[in-house]
Design an enzyme around this catalytic site. Structure first.
Site, mmCIF file in Angstrom:
data_model
loop_
_atom_site.group_PDB
_atom_site.id
_atom_site.type_symbol
_atom_site.label_atom_id
_atom_site.label_comp_id
_atom_site.label_asym_id
_atom_site.label_seq_id
_atom_site.Cartn_x
_atom_site.Cartn_y
_atom_site.Cartn_z
ATOM 1 C CG ASP A 9 43.063 -52.285 24.793
ATOM 2 O OD1 ASP A 9 42.139 -53.120 24.787
ATOM 3 O OD2 ASP A 9 43.524 -51.774 23.753
ATOM 4 N NE ARG A 10 45.799 -60.098 22.128
ATOM 5 C CZ ARG A 10 45.570 -60.400 20.852
ATOM 6 N NH1 ARG A 10 44.640 -59.776 20.163
ATOM 7 N NH2 ARG A 10 46.281 -61.334 20.246
ATOM 8 C CG ASP A 11 43.612 -56.502 19.957
ATOM 9 O OD1 ASP A 11 44.524 -57.258 19.610
ATOM 10 O OD2 ASP A 11 42.509 -56.901 20.386
ATOM 11 C CB THR A 50 41.405 -57.327 25.922
ATOM 12 O OG1 THR A 50 41.293 -57.238 24.512
ATOM 13 C CG2 THR A 50 41.479 -58.787 26.329
ATOM 14 C CB CYS A 80 34.342 -58.605 27.138
ATOM 15 S SG CYS A 80 32.679 -58.632 26.400
ATOM 16 C CG HIS A 82 29.749 -61.324 25.794
ATOM 17 N ND1 HIS A 82 30.279 -61.029 27.037
ATOM 18 C CD2 HIS A 82 29.203 -62.559 25.899
ATOM 19 C CE1 HIS A 82 30.051 -62.032 27.866
ATOM 20 N NE2 HIS A 82 29.406 -62.974 27.196
ATOM 21 C CB CYS A 90 32.198 -58.140 30.676
ATOM 22 S SG CYS A 90 31.578 -59.366 29.515
ATOM 23 C CE LYS A 92 38.323 -52.887 26.722
ATOM 24 N NZ LYS A 92 39.760 -52.785 26.444
ATOM 25 C CG ASP A 117 44.336 -48.690 21.313
ATOM 26 O OD1 ASP A 117 43.691 -49.414 22.109
ATOM 27 O OD2 ASP A 117 44.379 -48.914 20.095
#
Length: 180
Positions: A9-11, A50, A80, A82, A90, A92, A117
């Site tokens: 994941d990114r953030d 992400t 994603c 959206h 898509c 999560k 996270d």
């Protein structure tokens, strides 16, 4: 175990606060690039996965994110754009990005690991496809594990890591990939 790939994941996992930060202003944590390089050193493919609904608001573009992820050395990025209300496949915790990655890269998702996270998105998406789940305590991790645990109470992470580097070291300890 032969771990075919790691989704990240990114953030809140790679860097940032868990909140949206435009790619031009985003900074990875001090250990994140080392963690990603460690996976590459062990011949484990890395993919970012992400949710970035700000793209649908015009606050950033897919290309902004692809360039960012390319600079970190990811093998591919699944994004994603959206909102959760868009009813896409898509966003999560839906598994659409993981299924797309599986088809595109011919992955057995039960031989992958998801590092994130947020329990109610990252861990649920990973669980839905049989991937191993690693929750990091950076970003929203502490809150996911404590005050928001009821949102994913039926799912247990395979490992709870201090951060991405700790998570990657755990993944490598579970992998039978040779260090090349």
């Amino acid at each position: 175990m032969n771990i075919e790939a790691v989704f990240v994941d990114r953030d809140g996992t790679i860097g940032g606060t868990g909140h949206f930060i435009h790619p031009k202003d985003f900074s990875p944590y001090s250990f994140s690039r080392d963690a990603l390089q460690l996976l590459k050193d062990h011949s484990i493919k890395t993919f970012v996965c992400t949710n970035q609904h700000r793209i649908s608001r015009g606050e950033a573009t897919l290309d902004d994110f692809y360039k960012e992820f390319q600079s970190y050395g990811f093998d591919d990025a699944f994004i994603c754009p959206h909102t959760s209300e868009d009813d896409c496949h898509c966003h999560k915790p839906k598994p659409g990005m993981l299924l797309e990655a599986s088809q595109k890269h011919k992955l057995d998702l039960t031989k992958t690991v998801f590092i994130g996270d947020v329990g109610s998105t990252d861990m649920l998406a990973a669980h839905s496809v049989g991937a191993m789940k690693v929750l990091v305590l950076t970003g929203w991790g502490q809150g996911s594990l404590n005050q928001y645990r009821e949102n994913w109470a039926d799912i247990d992470p395979d490992y709870v890591a201090e951060n991405l580097l700790d998570a990657v070291k755990w993944v490598i300890s579970k992998s039978n990939h040779p260090n090349r």
